[in-house]
Design a protein around this motif. Structure first.
Motif, PDB file in Angstrom:
ATOM      1  N   ILE A 173     -12.985 -12.590 -43.833  1.00 29.68           N
ATOM      2  CA  ILE A 173     -11.998 -12.570 -44.905  1.00 29.68           C
ATOM      3  C   ILE A 173     -10.610 -12.743 -44.298  1.00 29.68           C
ATOM      4  CG2 ILE A 173     -11.046 -11.259 -46.824  1.00 29.68           C
ATOM      5  CD1 ILE A 173     -13.669  -9.579 -46.724  1.00 29.68           C
ATOM      6  N   GLY A 174      -9.931 -13.781 -44.723  1.00 35.00           N
ATOM      7  CA  GLY A 174      -8.546 -13.991 -44.325  1.00 35.00           C
ATOM      8  C   GLY A 174      -7.643 -13.359 -45.364  1.00 35.00           C
ATOM      9  N   VAL A 175      -6.715 -12.528 -44.914  1.00 30.27           N
ATOM     10  CA  VAL A 175      -5.805 -11.828 -45.812  1.00 30.27           C
ATOM     11  C   VAL A 175      -4.396 -12.371 -45.587  1.00 30.27           C
ATOM     12  CG1 VAL A 175      -4.916  -9.573 -46.501  1.00 30.27           C
ATOM     13  CG2 VAL A 175      -7.264  -9.775 -45.681  1.00 30.27           C
ATOM     14  N   GLU A 176      -3.674 -12.627 -46.685  1.00 33.72           N
ATOM     15  CA  GLU A 176      -2.310 -13.138 -46.588  1.00 33.72           C
ATOM     16  C   GLU A 176      -1.447 -12.207 -45.734  1.00 33.72           C
ATOM     17  OE1 GLU A 176      -0.687 -13.658 -50.481  1.00 33.72           O
ATOM     18  OE2 GLU A 176      -2.130 -15.201 -51.004  1.00 33.72           O
ATOM     19  N   ARG A 196      -4.874 -11.394 -38.258  1.00 29.87           N
ATOM     20  CA  ARG A 196      -6.300 -11.480 -37.923  1.00 29.87           C
ATOM     21  C   ARG A 196      -7.139 -11.433 -39.187  1.00 29.87           C
ATOM     22  NH1 ARG A 196      -7.632  -6.980 -33.709  1.00 29.87           N
ATOM     23  NH2 ARG A 196      -9.660  -7.934 -33.986  1.00 29.87           N
ATOM     24  N   GLU A 197      -8.321 -12.040 -39.109  1.00 31.27           N
ATOM     25  CA  GLU A 197      -9.249 -11.989 -40.228  1.00 31.27           C
ATOM     26  C   GLU A 197     -10.140 -10.760 -40.098  1.00 31.27           C
ATOM     27  OE1 GLU A 197     -11.134 -15.739 -39.716  1.00 31.27           O
ATOM     28  OE2 GLU A 197     -12.403 -15.059 -38.097  1.00 31.27           O
ATOM     29  N   SER A 256      -5.838 -10.534 -55.008  1.00 30.26           N
ATOM     30  CA  SER A 256      -4.626 -11.352 -55.011  1.00 30.26           C
ATOM     31  C   SER A 256      -4.111 -11.645 -53.606  1.00 30.26           C
ATOM     32  CB  SER A 256      -3.534 -10.665 -55.825  1.00 30.26           C
ATOM     33  OG  SER A 256      -3.216  -9.410 -55.243  1.00 30.26           O
ATOM     34  N   LYS A 257      -4.602 -10.947 -52.601  1.00 30.14           N
ATOM     35  CA  LYS A 257      -4.138 -11.128 -51.221  1.00 30.14           C
ATOM     36  C   LYS A 257      -5.124 -11.894 -50.344  1.00 30.14           C
ATOM     37  CE  LYS A 257      -0.393  -8.848 -51.850  1.00 30.14           C
ATOM     38  NZ  LYS A 257       0.872  -9.551 -51.915  1.00 30.14           N
TER      39      LYS A 257
END
Length: 72
Positions: free
Chosen positions: A5-8, A12-13, A54-55
């Motif tokens: 999961i990539g977070v805004e 790091r994922e 949303s992120k």
């Protein structure tokens, strides 16, 4: 199965192993992003993972091959 999961605004994922099916993860992800709710699931160690929909920048579903250590 491995889920990345990539977070805004995060350098790091998140990499998580889960026993959930790819279809379950996709369904939960679609609902979380559409409603700006939480994308939440349980990993293989019983920990609960939750990320605001949303992120989320991206999600990679699949893989999950464990790396062997030692002789084969």
């Amino acid at each position: 199965m491995e889920v990345k999961i990539g977070v805004e605004h995060a350098p790091r994922e998140l990499v998580v192993e889960t026993d959930a099916s790819p279809e379950d993860i996709e369904t939960q992800l679609a609902e979380a992003v559409a409603s700006s709710g939480l994308f939440a699931f349980t990993d293989t160690k019983g920990r609960r993972i939750a990320v605001p929909g949303s992120k989320i920048a991206y999600v990679e579903i699949g893989g999950g091959t464990s790396k062997a250590v030692g002789f084969r």
